[in-house]
Design a protein around this motif. Sequence first.
Motif, short mmCIF file in Angstrom:
data_model
loop_
_atom_site.label_atom_id
_atom_site.label_comp_id
_atom_site.label_asym_id
_atom_site.label_seq_id
_atom_site.Cartn_x
_atom_site.Cartn_y
_atom_site.Cartn_z
N PHE A 40 0.94 -1.19 0.23
CA PHE A 40 -0.06 0.34 -0.02
C PHE A 40 0.87 1.16 -0.19
N GLY A 41 2.02 1.23 1.17
CA GLY A 41 2.50 2.41 0.96
C GLY A 41 3.23 2.37 -0.65
N GLY A 42 4.07 1.75 -1.14
CA GLY A 42 5.10 1.62 -1.80
C GLY A 42 4.85 1.87 -3.22
N LEU A 61 10.91 -1.68 -6.04
CA LEU A 61 11.05 -3.63 -5.93
C LEU A 61 10.19 -3.97 -5.33
N GLU A 62 10.27 -4.82 -5.90
CA GLU A 62 9.49 -6.02 -4.64
C GLU A 62 9.85 -7.56 -5.75
N PRO A 63 9.99 -8.22 -4.58
CA PRO A 63 10.01 -9.33 -5.15
C PRO A 63 8.79 -10.18 -5.22
N HIS A 66 2.99 -10.51 -7.83
CA HIS A 66 1.27 -9.48 -7.20
C HIS A 66 1.82 -9.60 -6.17
N TYR A 67 0.59 -9.29 -5.36
CA TYR A 67 0.80 -8.40 -4.46
C TYR A 67 -0.70 -8.43 -4.02
N ILE A 68 -0.90 -9.84 -3.12
CA ILE A 68 -2.29 -9.83 -1.78
C ILE A 68 -2.29 -9.11 -0.66
N LEU A 105 14.72 -9.00 -3.95
CA LEU A 105 14.52 -8.10 -2.87
C LEU A 105 15.34 -6.62 -2.91
N ALA A 106 15.33 -5.52 -1.85
CA ALA A 106 16.47 -4.86 -1.42
C ALA A 106 17.28 -5.68 -0.29
N VAL A 107 18.70 -6.06 -0.45
CA VAL A 107 19.41 -7.04 0.64
C VAL A 107 19.60 -6.05 1.14
N VAL A 131 11.15 3.69 1.87
CA VAL A 131 11.30 1.71 1.84
C VAL A 131 10.00 2.46 3.28
N SER A 132 9.24 1.48 2.32
CA SER A 132 7.96 0.50 2.38
C SER A 132 7.44 -1.11 2.62
N PRO A 133 8.58 -1.26 3.42
CA PRO A 133 8.55 -3.07 3.31
C PRO A 133 7.49 -3.63 3.96
N PHE A 188 0.99 -3.08 16.56
CA PHE A 188 1.14 -3.95 15.30
C PHE A 188 0.12 -3.69 14.53
N ARG A 189 0.39 -3.84 13.25
CA ARG A 189 -0.03 -4.03 11.95
C ARG A 189 -2.05 -4.44 12.17
N CYS A 190 -2.96 -3.04 11.94
CA CYS A 190 -4.23 -3.26 11.70
C CYS A 190 -4.51 -3.63 13.06
N GLY A 318 4.38 3.76 5.70
CA GLY A 318 3.27 1.96 6.34
C GLY A 318 3.99 1.54 7.61
N ASP A 319 3.09 0.55 7.64
CA ASP A 319 4.37 -0.19 8.57
C ASP A 319 4.95 0.61 9.71
N SER A 320 6.21 0.27 8.52
CA SER A 320 7.47 0.56 8.91
C SER A 320 7.61 1.47 9.88
N LYS A 328 -1.21 1.42 12.58
CA LYS A 328 -0.53 0.67 11.25
C LYS A 328 -1.40 0.25 10.16
N SER A 329 -1.83 1.18 9.69
CA SER A 329 -3.45 0.54 8.51
C SER A 329 -2.60 0.86 7.01
N GLY A 330 -3.58 -0.16 5.31
CA GLY A 330 -3.06 -0.15 4.67
C GLY A 330 -3.65 1.42 4.23
N PHE A 331 -4.66 1.68 4.60
CA PHE A 331 -5.50 3.63 3.73
C PHE A 331 -3.56 4.32 5.11
N ALA A 332 -3.64 3.91 6.08
CA ALA A 332 -2.80 5.36 6.47
C ALA A 332 -1.02 5.18 6.03
C1 LIG Z 1 -6.22 -9.72 8.96
C2 LIG Z 1 -5.80 -8.01 8.01
C3 LIG Z 1 -6.75 -7.21 7.21
C4 LIG Z 1 -6.24 -5.49 7.34
N1 LIG Z 1 -7.53 -4.78 7.44
C5 LIG Z 1 -7.24 -3.61 6.95
C6 LIG Z 1 -7.95 -2.66 6.37
O1 LIG Z 1 -9.25 -2.99 6.50
N2 LIG Z 1 -7.79 -1.55 6.22
C7 LIG Z 1 -6.55 -1.28 6.33
O2 LIG Z 1 -5.88 0.09 5.99
N3 LIG Z 1 -5.58 -1.89 6.26
C8 LIG Z 1 -5.39 -2.92 6.57
N4 LIG Z 1 -4.63 -4.17 7.43
C9 LIG Z 1 -2.92 -4.09 7.50
C10 LIG Z 1 -2.79 -3.96 6.40
O3 LIG Z 1 -2.59 -4.41 5.54
C11 LIG Z 1 -1.15 -2.45 6.38
O4 LIG Z 1 -1.19 -1.78 7.71
C12 LIG Z 1 -0.02 -2.39 5.08
O5 LIG Z 1 -0.57 -3.32 4.37
C13 LIG Z 1 0.69 -1.52 5.32
O6 LIG Z 1 1.22 -1.12 3.94
P1 LIG Z 1 2.97 -1.43 3.63
O7 LIG Z 1 3.21 -0.48 2.39
O8 LIG Z 1 3.80 -0.35 4.69
O9 LIG Z 1 3.71 -2.69 4.00
P2 LIG Z 1 2.93 -3.81 3.11
O10 LIG Z 1 1.42 -3.83 2.17
O11 LIG Z 1 2.97 -4.98 3.55
O12 LIG Z 1 3.54 -4.04 1.69
C14 LIG Z 1 4.86 -4.06 1.85
C15 LIG Z 1 5.77 -5.22 0.41
O13 LIG Z 1 7.41 -4.84 0.09
C16 LIG Z 1 8.01 -5.68 -0.04
N5 LIG Z 1 9.15 -5.97 1.27
C17 LIG Z 1 9.79 -6.87 1.69
N6 LIG Z 1 11.03 -6.62 1.90
C18 LIG Z 1 11.02 -5.77 0.85
C19 LIG Z 1 12.64 -5.26 0.59
N7 LIG Z 1 13.62 -6.49 1.76
N8 LIG Z 1 12.76 -5.46 -0.60
C20 LIG Z 1 11.99 -5.19 -1.32
N9 LIG Z 1 10.45 -5.32 -0.96
C21 LIG Z 1 10.40 -5.94 0.26
C22 LIG Z 1 6.92 -7.56 0.67
O14 LIG Z 1 6.60 -7.51 -0.21
C23 LIG Z 1 5.40 -6.59 0.53
O15 LIG Z 1 4.92 -6.45 -0.83
C24 LIG Z 1 -5.18 -5.30 7.71
C25 LIG Z 1 -3.95 -6.40 7.69
C26 LIG Z 1 -4.22 -7.74 8.28
C27 LIG Z 1 -3.46 -8.65 8.68
#
Ligand SMILES: Cc1cc2nc3c(=O)[nH]c(=O)nc-3n(C[C@H](O)[C@H](O)[C@H](O)COP(=O)(O)OP(=O)(O)OC[C@H]3O[C@@H](n4cnc5c(N)ncnc54)[C@H](O)[C@@H]3O)c2cc1C
Length: 421
Positions: A40-42, A61-63, A66-68, A105-107, A131-133, A188-190, A318-320, A328-332
């Motif tokens: 969501f962040g990146g 960069l994303e390993p 697809h993103y689930i 993957l960024a190492v 950085v949004s890992p 923690f996340r969510c 993002g969550d980090s 820590k949410s996808g919307f945030a």
């Molecule tokens: C059960 C559940 C339900 C949720 N429901 C909601 C909801 O309804 N609404 C909401 O807003 N949020 C929800 N969330 C929270 C949301 O999923 C996270 O807060 C959000 O995904 C954070 O985004 P992000 O970009 O920080 O991390 P992520 O979405 O996890 O993305 C990180 C990406 O970075 C990649 N990555 C990691 N390390 C590396 C690296 N070294 N090099 C390259 N790529 C890398 C990963 O493969 C991943 O694709 C929910 C979470 C859970 C567990």
Amino acid sequence: MAISRRQFITLTGAATLSLASGHAFGQPSKGRVVVIGGGFGGATAARYIRKLDPAIEVTLLEPNPHYITCPMGNAVMAGFVDLKSITHGYGGLRDQHGVMVIHDLAVDIDPVAKKVRLQGGDTLAYDRLVVSPGIDFRWHEIDGYDQTTSELMPHAWKAGNQIQLLKKQLHAMPDGGVAVVSVPKWPFRCPPGPYERASLMAYYLKQHKPRCKILIMDSNPEFPKAHLFKRGWEEMYPGMVEWISSERGGGVVQVRAGEGVLINGDGEATRADVASVIPPQQAAKIAQIADLVDSSGWCPITPTTFESTRHADIHVIGDSAIAKPMPKSGFAANSQAKVVALAIVAYFNGEAPGKPSLINTCFSFIAPDHAVSISGVYRLGEQGLEGVRGSGGKTFFSGDVAAEARIAKSWYKNIIADTFG
Ligand SMILES: Cc1cc2nc3c(=O)[nH]c(=O)nc-3n(C[C@H](O)[C@H](O)[C@H](O)COP(=O)(O)OP(=O)(O)OC[C@H]3O[C@@H](n4cnc5c(N)ncnc54)[C@H](O)[C@@H]3O)c2cc1C
């Protein structure tokens, strides 16, 4: 930079597409941005930087190909949403926005030389790094819980196979059995996610195995939207869901996964037919390796631009990131990404970054046609980010929960379009 064959194919797609963007017509590049993580962040940051200024080169960069999403993951577990509909590709970012997508993957990050090293052996130079890992788990903090035992007691806190595994276990559970959701200490996340999980377990079990029980074993004394969840449980799933707070010995400190046993701090054992153990968390591994974290395990940032306070020219979102009071949410993460996109575009155009304004809503399903939400609007205060007084709030107790469920489904469609294009 040496490029592997697989990456070449991906890049060729991007290059072909960037013919349609400014670069192809001789527009000089204003700078290079590398984004780590296509969640969501990146993905949002990559998309918005290109939208706001196509003269900036962006490499994502994303390993994974697809993103689930985790959002709607609990609905997949309960069987009213399928996995395919929460699986998204990077074609939109690449083909419509000219983002170079590299599946690697960024190492490591060298913040002085401003370079990112990839697992495949290549190195990417950047002027600004985003950085949004996401998160990683603190394995072993619950005694007996690690990557191997998580196959027996799925966390399903990173989307993908784990949610399918949890679904399979839930659907195979005997009628009259016990399901446990174990909740770690904040942060923690969510934050509302575990309670949505318990609700949707109840939704499934009420229809198929109505004598089952769900225990929420919580390491915390309270939880978000508690009165709304509890009301939903009483109305829809009477006697099925029990919340055990940290004060009542809810916190799980040990598991014997092979026997389906969870043990609390007082040494009391609970046997479960299905256990979703959500372990304690920290910023993802690359943030740890690159010294972007403080002693809390999360990444401190300057809230104006989400720039790391530990290394210059690196933005963590993002969550980090430590972005309290935002959850820590996808919307945030999506909202923070836009602040960073604006700041980076301002930087490359010799302008000062603006004052951030951010937003979040967390919807939670208690049943497919019953959802509740909590919202917040945030801005920069004297102490950092703060909630805007009078903004946001929760679903009213007498609110229209069916309408909230419709809005939650529509929110999901919109945020996916906004993130992945
Ligand atoms: C059960 C559940 C339900 C949720 N429901 C909601 C909801 O309804 N609404 C909401 O807003 N949020 C929800 N969330 C929270 C949301 O999923 C996270 O807060 C959000 O995904 C954070 O985004 P992000 O970009 O920080 O991390 P992520 O979405 O996890 O993305 C990180 C990406 O970075 C990649 N990555 C990691 N390390 C590396 C690296 N070294 N090099 C390259 N790529 C890398 C990963 O493969 C991943 O694709 C929910 C979470 C859970 C567990």
